[in-house]
Design an enzyme around this catalytic site. Structure first.
Site, short mmCIF file in Angstrom:
data_model
loop_
_atom_site.label_atom_id
_atom_site.label_comp_id
_atom_site.label_asym_id
_atom_site.label_seq_id
_atom_site.Cartn_x
_atom_site.Cartn_y
_atom_site.Cartn_z
N ARG A 90 11.30 3.85 2.48
CA ARG A 90 11.05 2.99 3.71
C ARG A 90 12.30 2.16 4.00
NH1 ARG A 90 6.07 -1.15 4.05
NH2 ARG A 90 5.30 0.98 5.20
N LYS A 109 25.18 -5.70 -2.29
CA LYS A 109 26.64 -5.71 -2.41
C LYS A 109 27.34 -5.09 -0.92
CE LYS A 109 27.00 -5.05 -7.35
NZ LYS A 109 27.38 -4.51 -8.32
N ARG A 127 0.81 -1.35 -0.11
CA ARG A 127 0.04 0.03 0.05
C ARG A 127 1.13 1.18 0.05
NH1 ARG A 127 -2.98 -4.02 1.70
NH2 ARG A 127 -1.12 -4.57 2.73
N THR A 128 1.70 1.59 0.89
CA THR A 128 2.80 2.61 0.92
C THR A 128 3.34 2.78 -0.21
OG1 THR A 128 2.76 2.03 3.24
CG2 THR A 128 4.38 3.88 2.51
N HIS A 168 5.56 5.78 11.30
CA HIS A 168 5.17 5.71 10.04
C HIS A 168 4.06 6.96 9.60
CE1 HIS A 168 3.82 4.06 6.45
NE2 HIS A 168 3.35 2.86 6.56
C1 NCD Z 1 2.09 -1.15 8.03
C2 NCD Z 1 3.67 -1.14 8.08
O1 NCD Z 1 4.36 -1.52 7.16
O2 NCD Z 1 4.13 -0.59 9.01
N1 NCD Z 1 1.68 -1.40 6.71
C3 NCD Z 1 1.36 -0.23 5.94
O3 NCD Z 1 2.13 0.53 5.88
N2 NCD Z 1 -0.05 -0.05 5.51
C4 NCD Z 1 1.75 -2.42 8.82
C5 NCD Z 1 2.18 -3.71 8.94
O4 NCD Z 1 3.19 -4.16 8.08
O5 NCD Z 1 1.76 -4.32 9.78
#
Ligand code: NCD
Length: 489
Positions: free
Chosen positions: A100, A78, A49-50, A128
């Site tokens: 991320r 590497k 999703r992100t 997040h």
């Molecule tokens: C979450 C995350 O990556 O922190 N997912 C997200 O971004 N929607 C939650 C998760 O991974 O459980």
């Protein structure tokens, strides 16, 4: 403000603007801009999703986007340090990096070292912020408000970054927070303290959803973050104890309010569903809507950052540093003391907490090559009962030694002695920022040397007494005891 690293950097007005903009985009559609830029999407960790909602939002706005999804196929495999990967994207002309990464504080580190805008799409278990803005947008659109609600966060509150940012954001809104989790997955005390300090509100803690469910207006469910548990047997055991410990299903929901809003940042875990599939069909189900909102909120974030529409919190750094609190010299020759310490020239550190004298000596790194040193333990003191005193001949403290002293001792006073007379007496203060002195104790923090990312440790002094300093990267605070332990290695 051109970056979004942590909810902590936002003003309430910024959050409200982003919610308003995202809801407008949802209603009216995302309009293409004439000012298109190059955006890098760098996902060192898994995401659906992100990443996709951000990239779709960027494309809908008319921006150009490139990057990677997982490190397979990149030079990270590497052994490339994070900084080098980031610098490449900066060099190729990307104006915004959405990233991320598994280490806590990684986006803050990126911001310190790159000239592009940085958006944090998740930094380890720490935070997040964009997910939190989506959560707030969803609550606002479904409930019409963010205040006067009973909001329950359930699940992995220890390793789940979404709930960390959400709790921080709820510091802006007067709602009641319930934290529900198995004890081993509880929200860390310092995060609870941050919330309580900001709001003055108490938090209700429970390990049993049945106890609180009927009171809730919003239930925010999270997945157990198996990937963040310790490696090996220890992690397996820890996981087995909590796996399947909660499941939101139709039967349980009979106790809930009719208009309960159920949220989940997703993904849910199919082998041990934290929310059963048949909850999808209820009006109470908000998680698909929440996920769909992701595109609009991320479009609003991109627009507001590129057009510098967010104010952001400016950290008030006190440049006019008061690093020395002058004290009156009552007895300039300190005759009595001179008999004991025989200090003609040097530094006499007085009023050290009893039994800390040796520690202060070893942490200051003074040694007898510099001149004779004496630690007197348990001297009678009118003010403190007992105190330790450290006499260092022929040496005056360097700034680092002074900071170190004020980190480990709250009450010590320093006498500078020249030609048998005390020429200055005072308490050493602390600068607002402490660079390269204390090691963060969070093993997942990017500043830990074990990660070889070369992020120099840095703390902000939040409170001088009782001491509280906070890691610039992972935001974890330390008190005086923790600082002293860390300095002792
Ligand atoms: C979450 C995350 O990556 O922190 N997912 C997200 O971004 N929607 C939650 C998760 O991974 O459980």
């Amino acid at each position: 403000m051109k970056n979004l690293i942590s909810i902590k950097d936002l003003l309430r007005d910024d959050i409200e603007l982003l919610i308003k903009e995202s809801l407008r985009m949802k209603e009216k559609g995302i309009k293409r801009t004439n000012n298109n830029v190059n955006i890098a999407s760098l996902f060192f960790e898994n995401s659906t999703r992100t990443r996709v909602s951000f990239e779709t939002a960027a494309q809908d706005l008319g921006h150009y986007i490139n990057g990677f999804s997982g490190t397979e196929g990149t030079s990270v495999k590497k052994g490339e340090p994070l900084l080098d990967t980031l610098k490449m994207f900066e060099g190729y002309g990307y104006q915004l990096i959405h990233m991320r990464h598994g280490l806590e504080g990684s986006s803050r580190y990126a911001l310190d070292n790159c000239n592009c805008s940085i958006v944090n799409g998740g930094d380890g278990a720490n935070s997040h912020p964009t997910q939190t803005l989506i959560d707030l947008m969803t609550i606002k659109s479904r409930k019409g408000k963010l205040e006067n609600l009973n909001i329950g966060l359930i699940g992995d509150l220890k390793y789940g970054r979404t709930v960390h940012s959400l709790l921080r954001a709820m510091g802006f809104f007067d709602s009641k927070i319930f934290l529900v989790s198995p004890e081993s997955l509880a929200m860390s005390k310092w995060r609870q303290e941050d919330y309580k300090t900001k709001t003055g509100n108490e938090i209700t803690i429970s390990d049993n959803l049945n106890e609180v469910l009927k009171e809730l207006d919003v239930l925010y469910v999270t997945r157990i973050q198996r990937e963040r548990f310790p490696e090996g047997l220890e992690g397996d055991i820890e996981y087995r104890k909590v796996s399947g410990s909660y499941n939101i299903n139709l039967e349980l929901l009979q106790q809930a309010k009719q208009d309960l809003l159920i949220l989940h940042p997703l993904p849910r875990y199919k082998l041990n569903m934290e929310i059963s599939m048949d909850v999808n069909k209820l009006n109470q189900c908000g998680y698909y809507d929440q996920a769909a909102n992701g595109k609009f909120m991320r479009a609003a974030i991109i627009e507001c950052l590129l057009n510098e529409r967010l104010g952001g919190v400016t950290r008030e750094l006190n440049n006019n540093l008061q690093l020395w609190d002058e004290l009156p010299i009552k007895n300039g020759s300190k005759k009595g003391q001179r008999m004991i310490y025989r200090l003609d020239n040097g530094t006499l550190i007085d009023h050290i907490e009893h039994n800390r004298g040796d520690l202060v000596k070893s942490l200051l790194g003074v040694n007898s090559y510099d001149g004779p040193i004496l630690v007197a333990n348990g001297i009678r003191s009118k003010r403190y009962g007992r105190k330790d005193v450290l006499a260092i001949h022929d040496v005056s403290l360097s700034p680092e030694q002074s900071y170190m002293l004020s980190l480990i001792s709250e009450q010590a006073t320093v006498n500078i002695i020249k030609n048998k007379r005390v020429v200055r007496k005072g308490k050493v203060g602390l600068p607002d920022v402490i660079d390269n002195l204390v090691q963060c104790q969070n093993m997942k923090c990017i500043s830990r040397p074990e990660h070889y990312e070369f992020a120099q440790n840095k703390f902000y002094v939040e409170r001088k007494g009782p001491l509280k300093i906070r890691c610039h990267y992972c935001e974890q605070p330390m008190n005086r005891e923790e600082v002293t332990k860390a300095l002792m290695g």
